[in-house]
Design an enzyme around this catalytic site. Structure first.
Site, PDB file in Angstrom:
ATOM      1  N   HIS A 396       0.812  -1.219   0.000  1.00  0.00           N
ATOM      2  CA  HIS A 396       0.000   0.000   0.000  1.00  0.00           C
ATOM      3  C   HIS A 396       0.848   1.272   0.000  1.00  0.00           C
ATOM      4  CE1 HIS A 396      -3.742   1.956  -0.057  1.00  0.00           C
ATOM      5  NE2 HIS A 396      -4.400   1.196   0.795  1.00  0.00           N
ATOM      6  N   ASP A 400      -2.346   1.804  -4.456  1.00  0.00           N
ATOM      7  CA  ASP A 400      -3.557   2.097  -3.690  1.00  0.00           C
ATOM      8  C   ASP A 400      -4.683   1.148  -4.099  1.00  0.00           C
ATOM      9  OD1 ASP A 400      -4.531   3.061  -6.110  1.00  0.00           O
ATOM     10  OD2 ASP A 400      -4.137   5.156  -5.616  1.00  0.00           O
TER      11      ASP A 400
END
Length: 424
Positions: A396, A400
């Protein structure tokens, strides 16, 4: 007899050092040309180093378990025959001293390590730290003996020899109310003790490092593979007769993944500090189980440039090598994205751990026939379809939710929209 300096060979494009597993010939023993002198490990592949000519092993410079840079002299031989690359034969001008055991001990009563966030680490120190899965924060806690508090190579190896006592230590500068890892004396139980082999320890280190380094997020989709399954079942015999290759599902999966990576190049990346490196090649690693139960990841290079025949050849060749334990260092280097077919073991889905330094990994579940509701021109109908779950774990810091979800959905779309009329 002429003397010959045996050096640590280069066993892969990006290999810079090797670990000596064991010597097959002792000092003073004679050997024949081609006889195995020692075994060397690089990453997950073990390599045998043959004798360049017949002769005698007069001196071993580095013993078993030593980590030696490529090109460093590891032994001195006396050879009977003139070696073809005679320009590389050198008579040592002085005796090469064997690496000394490190005996310095870190004080046991030091509970909290001091951390210096302004430390300078040389490229060599950073390279060693990456190989040993040591973070920058942990590096900053290692006692340094170099000038101006600089960390030296000997410091980091001494620290490793001591068992990395500051691996989970909190820095002294932190808020005293902050969370600390509890020192629990857990009851581990009794039973048969099985010692981890070298590969299992490397896998364990790699997995812990990955979870510690990358904030993992996992997304899921399911795909209707009925058309693809039917096409493969109808053409697998013809494919083998025409090309001499088995047509498994793996090359079909790699083909779809490579197309999706081309659509979303940010998935094909790695992170270097604050820099995201978007790779110029699409090299798909495929997690493969070895007969020992350990896992290895051979890599299909330039997967987006290969047709189905070439993909099948690459996959079958790498799987055969893995099962025979004959993979070379180059076979497992250079991966940019990894897939893990957990369906091979009957799993419906999985939550794979990212293969560092990549930023995402795909798990493919078992292909299972299920009744599904289909929308048709005459209304909803129930039909038997071949369904599969796909799960994508992604870093992450780089990927995203929108990018990860879109990429995963695109793979499923390519699999679902397979051309049933496709010619071999």
């Amino acid at each position: 007899m002429p003397k010959y300096e045996l050096k640590m060979p280069k066993m892969g494009e990006s290999i810079t050092e090797g670990t000596i597993i064991n010597w097959c010939i002792n000092e003073g023993e004679a050997f024949e040309e081609g006889e195995i002198l020692l075994e060397v490990a690089t990453d997950k592949v073990d390599n045998e180093v043959p004798a360049p000519a017949s002769g005698t092993l007069t001196k071993i410079v580095f013993q078993s378990n030593a980590v030696v840079p490529v090109g460093e002299v590891i032994a001195v031989l006396e050879v009977l025959d003139v070696i073809a690359h005679s320009t590389h034969i050198e008579v040592p001008k002085k005796e090469v001293k064997q690496v000394k055991n490190r005996t310095a001990k870190i004080k046991k009563n030091l509970v909290v390590a001091q951390q210096n966030n302004d430390c300078f680490f040389s490229p060599l120190i950073i390279s060693i730290a990456k190989d040993q899965h040591i973070s920058y924060e942990e590096l900053a806690r290692i006692p340094a003996t170099g000038e101006n508090g600089r960390l030296r190579k000997s410091d980091i190896f001494r620290y490793i020899d001591e068992g990395r006592p500051y691996q989970f230590t909190q820095a002294a500068t932190q808020d005293p109310t902050a969370y600390r890892i509890p020192q629990l004396n857990l009851d581990k139980g009794t039973g048969e003790i099985v010692k981890m082999d070298r590969m299992r320890k490397m896998i364990a280190d790699h997995m812990v490092y990955s979870k510690h380094t990358s904030p993992h997020v996992t997304a899921y989709v399911e795909a209707d593979l009925t058309e693809l399954v039917n096409w493969r079942n109808a053409n697998k015999i013809l494919f083998q007769e025409k090309y001499g290759q088995k047509l498994t599902f793996t090359p079909l999966f790699i083909e779809a993944v490579a197309k999706a990576v081309n659509d979303f190049p940010m998935i094909n990346a790695s992170l270097d500090g604050d820099n995201i490196i978007i790779k110029e090649h699409i090299n798909i690693g495929m997690a493969t189980a070895l007969p020992t139960g350990n896992l290895i990841v051979p890599v299909v290079k330039n997967a987006d440039k290969k047709d189905l025949k070439s993909l099948a050849e690459s996959v079958n060749d790498l799987v055969t090598k893995a099962r025979a334990n004959t993979l070379s260092a180059d076979d497992i280097q250079g991966g940019t994205f990894t897939i893990s077919n957990v369906g091979t073991f009957g799993s419906i889905m999985g939550t794979p751990i990212i293969n560092q330094p990549e930023v995402a990994i795909l798990a493919l579940g078992i292909i299972k026939k299920r009744p599904e509701v289909l929308e048709t021109e005459t209304g909803d109908e129930i039909a038997i379809r071949s369904m599969m779950y796909l799960s994508l774990s992604f870093d992450h810091r780089v990927v995203d939710g929108y990018l990860g979800g879109s990429f995963l959905r695109r793979i499923a779309d390519y699999l679902e929209q397979f051309d049933i009329k496709r010619k071999i």
